[in-house]
Structures are given as structure tokens and as C-alpha cells.
Write an enzyme that holds these catalytic residues in place. Structure first.
Site, PDB file in Angstrom:
ATOM      1  N   LYS A   1      -6.090   3.292  -9.345  1.00 46.56           N
ATOM      2  CA  LYS A   1      -6.295   4.631  -8.703  1.00 46.56           C
ATOM      3  C   LYS A   1      -5.182   5.372  -9.252  1.00 46.56           C
ATOM      4  O   LYS A   1      -5.257   6.515  -9.721  1.00 46.56           O
ATOM      5  CB  LYS A   1      -6.207   4.605  -7.133  1.00 46.56           C
ATOM      6  CG  LYS A   1      -6.416   5.848  -6.516  1.00 46.56           C
ATOM      7  CD  LYS A   1      -6.265   5.836  -5.068  1.00 46.56           C
ATOM      8  CE  LYS A   1      -7.127   4.722  -4.447  1.00 46.56           C
ATOM      9  NZ  LYS A   1      -7.074   4.785  -2.825  1.00 46.56           N
TER      10      LYS A   1
ATOM     11  N   LYS B   1       1.193  -1.418  -1.829  1.00 40.75           N
ATOM     12  CA  LYS B   1       0.531  -1.420  -0.635  1.00 40.75           C
ATOM     13  C   LYS B   1       1.466  -1.718   0.310  1.00 40.75           C
ATOM     14  O   LYS B   1       1.772  -3.060   0.010  1.00 40.75           O
ATOM     15  CB  LYS B   1      -0.960  -1.825  -0.605  1.00 40.75           C
ATOM     16  CG  LYS B   1      -1.543  -0.756   0.421  1.00 40.75           C
ATOM     17  CD  LYS B   1      -2.197   0.502  -0.077  1.00 40.75           C
ATOM     18  CE  LYS B   1      -2.952   1.209   0.954  1.00 40.75           C
ATOM     19  NZ  LYS B   1      -3.315   2.538   0.596  1.00 40.75           N
TER      20      LYS B   1
ATOM     21  N   ASP C   1      -1.342   5.620   5.673  1.00 40.92           N
ATOM     22  CA  ASP C   1      -2.719   5.158   5.635  1.00 40.92           C
ATOM     23  C   ASP C   1      -3.324   5.155   6.996  1.00 40.92           C
ATOM     24  O   ASP C   1      -2.627   5.691   7.832  1.00 40.92           O
ATOM     25  CB  ASP C   1      -2.715   3.914   4.604  1.00 40.92           C
ATOM     26  CG  ASP C   1      -4.070   3.348   4.382  1.00 40.92           C
ATOM     27  OD1 ASP C   1      -4.342   2.039   3.908  1.00 40.92           O
ATOM     28  OD2 ASP C   1      -5.069   4.169   4.158  1.00 40.92           O
TER      29      ASP C   1
END
Length: 447
Positions: free
Chosen positions: A117, A129, A169
Site C-alpha cells: 500500500k 503495523k 487505526d
């Protein structure tokens, strides 16, 4: 689709052996490896230099204890994670998720997807992440502050503006980023862009809140234009009711569509007149209440408990909630109800079986790593503003975001066509993101 290339089969067998009981990660790797088959066949140097053997293995994975004290004085312990997946094209970049479902498999799948991405945005960002199995729901602001401070006290030793730049997130919004940034600054005695999604008063970017939802619609707009149509007059179903869903609904409405559904974990609402975003924002952003209240406040709307909105008649579906929320039966229902376009606003919300249904039945499908890249793209723009000590206007950031999403769609189309898979945006996104990373890894030697 099954792997036929022996090299890729061997890579995937190693992934299964090394990562047992991690279904989300295994699913993400298999889906990507299937796209690489035509690339590997045309580029033998990828196998010779072990590029894919390396790309499926994170550079670094950190797991740590997060102790904190609740409002009753009781000590609670959660688990924290950060995967620093690939830094070939820049510092690790990716969000932090606070949700009970967070585990090593989920974090690795998200980090793996993030690499491609970020590559697609054209910005110099690697993939990472992180997060925790901490659940912010029902916690007081003081409890959330204490948790965030404990979490970042450990994580801060692994991140930095030129090393790893986390963002928000699921479960991590402006409040949580603020608490973590304050503690980072306190511990390191420096005000730098080490986290994105910050408040506007201390280095945040205008349009960041709207970015993923807006970017999703800009990508979808390109999908529609490619097929000779537009949002004008279309009926859209959206799942979720967080930032992505709300601002996707807002932009789709601005572009002439009628958004008729939104959802949360308990059920979905249907409004045949189009979602009233003022009411929705008050429920979800101001009062942090359940979506079922919408049906009590807006005449003509209905609430369905324990269900998702995929049985609703529509032209366009935008899943914006969470991974694997849309399965094969949901895909069949959408197809039967006339849906012609699906673009993913959440991370991997469609199961492989659902994607296969869409592709087999002529539904033009935009995968998450391309369609929801607007959030991380604008995080990258926040990093640039922090480094320059500048603040761009909303219009300037939005224009840059729009251009990035247009270029991502163009990259997906061209990459798919280059390897003989015209209009397959899944192949295009995977290959387009991969080739940039692979070329950087080839140039940097065996590291």
C-alpha cells in the site's frame, strides 16, 4: 486460484511452517503470492536473489507487556506489538490498532499489506503495523491516557521520525495519538514527527481525518470513469461507522451518490433517503454511541440487529469496517442485488471466496491496498509538513491526496495489463506495489 510456480509454492510452504495458527497472515501472503506468478516467470532475478523469500519475512517483530492501572486502582496487563516489516523504500509506516482481536497474526497481515500500500502511494515509506489487545470501549479518558502512556513508554525505544512512524487505526484516534505523542516528547525531549494523526495544534495535517474515506471515493471515482460512468445517481452501501465510513459517505454524497447504509459491530441502519451525516457524526464522533440510535432519530430509517448491509440493493459497495466482514454469500447477495462496483475501505474486508465471486461475475473490484491508501498517503504528507515545519491548507492536502489516488489507480491498471491481466485491479495493486519494493531490495544487496 492456486499457486503453480514451484518457487512460490516453496515460499508459501515455508510461511505455513514458520507461522502456524496465523490464518490472517497466511491469507494475506497467499493472495499476494498468487499475483506474483507472472512476474516471477518474467524476472528470474527475483528468485536468484531470494526477493520473495525475504519479503514475506518481517525485518523485525516486537512484542511487549503493557501494564496500567484502571480507575479502581487495579493493575491491568495487555500485550503490545510492532512489526517493522520492510524498509527498502523508506522508514516503516503504519497504524496502531487497539482492539481485542489484535494478535501476532493480525499485526503481521496488516504490516505485510502495508508494504505494498505504501509503495503504491509513490511516497518513500516502508511498511509496518502495531497495536494492542486493549479495548478502548467503555474506558474513561484517564484510563486511556494511562494505557497510552504505558504503551508508548515501551514502543518509543523502537520508533523515530527516520526509523518508524506509527499512526492511528481501529481504536486509535486523535485522543490516543495525543496521549502517546505527549509521552514520547516527555521521554525523548524532542518535538518531531514521530507519530502521524496528531492534533492540528501540534503538527497534525488538515484533511487527515477525512483522508481514507475521501481517498477511497477518489479511487472509486477513477474505477467508475474507467468504465464510462460516475457516482452521479448511484446507490451506495457502506459498512462501518468510523472515520473511513463517515467520510467515504460524505464524499460519495458530494459526488452525487446516495448512501443508504452504515453499520457497527451490533447491526446496520438503512435510510432510503440517504444517510443524514450530521446525525451520524453526532452519534459516532461526539457521543460515541451505538448506531441503532439513528433509527430513533431519523424518520423512515430502520435498524437491523446482528446483520451486515450486504443484502441491500445498490450499485456500489464500500466495505469500511474490518477484515473478512464480507464473505462469499454476502458477495452473491450483492451481485444478485445489482452491485457492479466494490472498493475496499477497510483492510482486507473481503474473503478470497468473495473476491473470486466478484471477479467471476463482472463486478469491478478495487482491493484495499490500493483503494484505502488515502490515509497513509496523507500521513506521509503530514511527515513532509513536519519535516518542513510547514502547514498546508486543507485544499492543498486534498489536491495532493486526489492526485495520489488517481496515480494509484493508473498504476494498478498498467501493472495488470503489463502482465496480461487486464482490468484485474487485485493483480495490478499487488504487482505495482511489489515491483518498486523488489527493485529497491535488488539495488541494496542481501540485507
Amino acid at each position: 486460484m492456486a499457486l503453480t510456480n514451484n518457487y512460490l509454492k516453496g515460499v508459501y510452504e515455508t510461511v505455513l511452517k514458520r507461522n502456524p495458527n496465523e490464518p490472517e497472515f497466511q491469507q494475506a501472503v497467499l493472495e499476494v503470492l498468487e499475483s506474483f506468478e507472472p512476474v516471477v516467470e518474467q524476472r528470474p532475478e527475483l528468485e536468484e536473489k531470494g526477493i520473495i523469500d525475504r519479503i514475506v519475512e518481517p525485518e523485525r517483530m516486537v512484542m511487549f507487556r503493557v501494564p496500567w492501572v484502571d480507575d479502581n486502582g487495579k493493575v491491568q496487563v495487555n500485550r503490545g506489538f510492532r512489526v517493522q516489516y520492510n524498509s527498502a523504500i523508506g522508514p516503516y509506516k503504519g497504524g496502531l490498532r487497539f482492539h481485542p482481536s489484535v494478535c501476532a497474526s493480525v499485526i503481521k497481515f496488516l504490516g505485510f499489506e502495508q508494504c505494498f500500500k505504501n509503495s503504491l502511494t509513490g511516497l518513500p515509506m516502508g511498511g509496518g503495523k502495531g497495536g494492542s489487545d486493549f479495548d478502548p470501549k467503555g474506558k474513561s479518558d484517564a484510563e486511556i491516557m494511562r494505557f497510552c502512556q504505558s504503551f508508548i513508554t515501551e514502543l518509543q525505544r523502537h520508533i523515530g521520525q527516520f526509523t518508524d512512524v506509527p499512526a492511528g487505526d481501529i481504536g486509535v484516534g486523535g485522543r490516543e495519538i495525543g496521549y502517546m505523542y505527549g509521552q514520547y516528547k516527555r521521554l525523548n525531549n524532542e518535538a518531531v514527527g514521530v507519530l502521524t494523526g496528531k492534533g492540528l495544534s501540534f503538527g497534525g495535517s488538515l484533511a487527515r481525518t477525512e483522508a481514507t474515506g475521501y481517498g477511497l471515493c477518489y479511487y472509486t471515482k477513477e474505477m467508475l470513469a474507467y468504465k464510462g460512468t460516475s457516482f452521479e445517481g448511484k446507490t451506495v452501501v457502506i459498512s462501518g461507522s468510523g472515520n473511513v465510513a463517515i467520510y467515504a459517505a460524505q464524499k460519495a454524497t458530494e459526488l452525487g451518490a446516495k448512501v443508504v447504509t452504515m453499520s457497527d459491530s451490533a447491526g446496520f441502519i438503512y435510510d432510503p433517503n440517504g444517510i443524514n451525516l450530521d446525525v451520524m457524526k453526532d452519534i459516532k464522533e461526539v457521543r460515541r454511541a451505538r448506531i441503532k440510535e439513528y433509527a430513533d432519530l431519523v424518520p423512515g430509517s430502520t435498524y437491523t440487529a446482528g446483520a451486515r448491509p450486504w443484502n441491500t440493493v445498490c450499485d456500489i459497495a464500500l466495505p469500511c469496517a474490518t477484515q473478512n466482514e464480507l464473505d462469499e454469500n454476502d458477495a452473491k447477495a450483492l451481485i444478485a442485488n445489482g452491485c457492479k462496483f466494490v472498493a475496499e475501505g477497510a483492510n482486507m474486508p473481503s474473503t478470497p471466496e468473495a473476491v473470486a465471486q466478484f471477479q467471476a461475475n463482472g463486478v469491478f473490484f478495487g482491493p484495499a491496498k490500493a483503494a484505502n491508501a488515502g490515509g497513509v498517503a496523507t500521513s506521509g504528507l503530514e511527515m513532509s509538513q513536519n519535516s518542513l515545519r510547514l502547514s498546508w491548507s486543507f485544499e492543498e492536502v486534498d489536491e495532493r491526496l486526489h492526485d495520489i489516488m488517481v496515480n494509484i489507480f493508473k498504476c494498478c491498471v498498467e501493472s495488470a495489463e503489463k502482465y496480461g491481466h487486464k482490468d484485474n485491479l487485485v493483480m495490478g495493486a499487488n504487482i505495482g506495489g511489489f515491483e518498486k519494493i523488489a527493485d529497491a531490495m535488488l539495488a541494496q544487496g542481501i540485507v
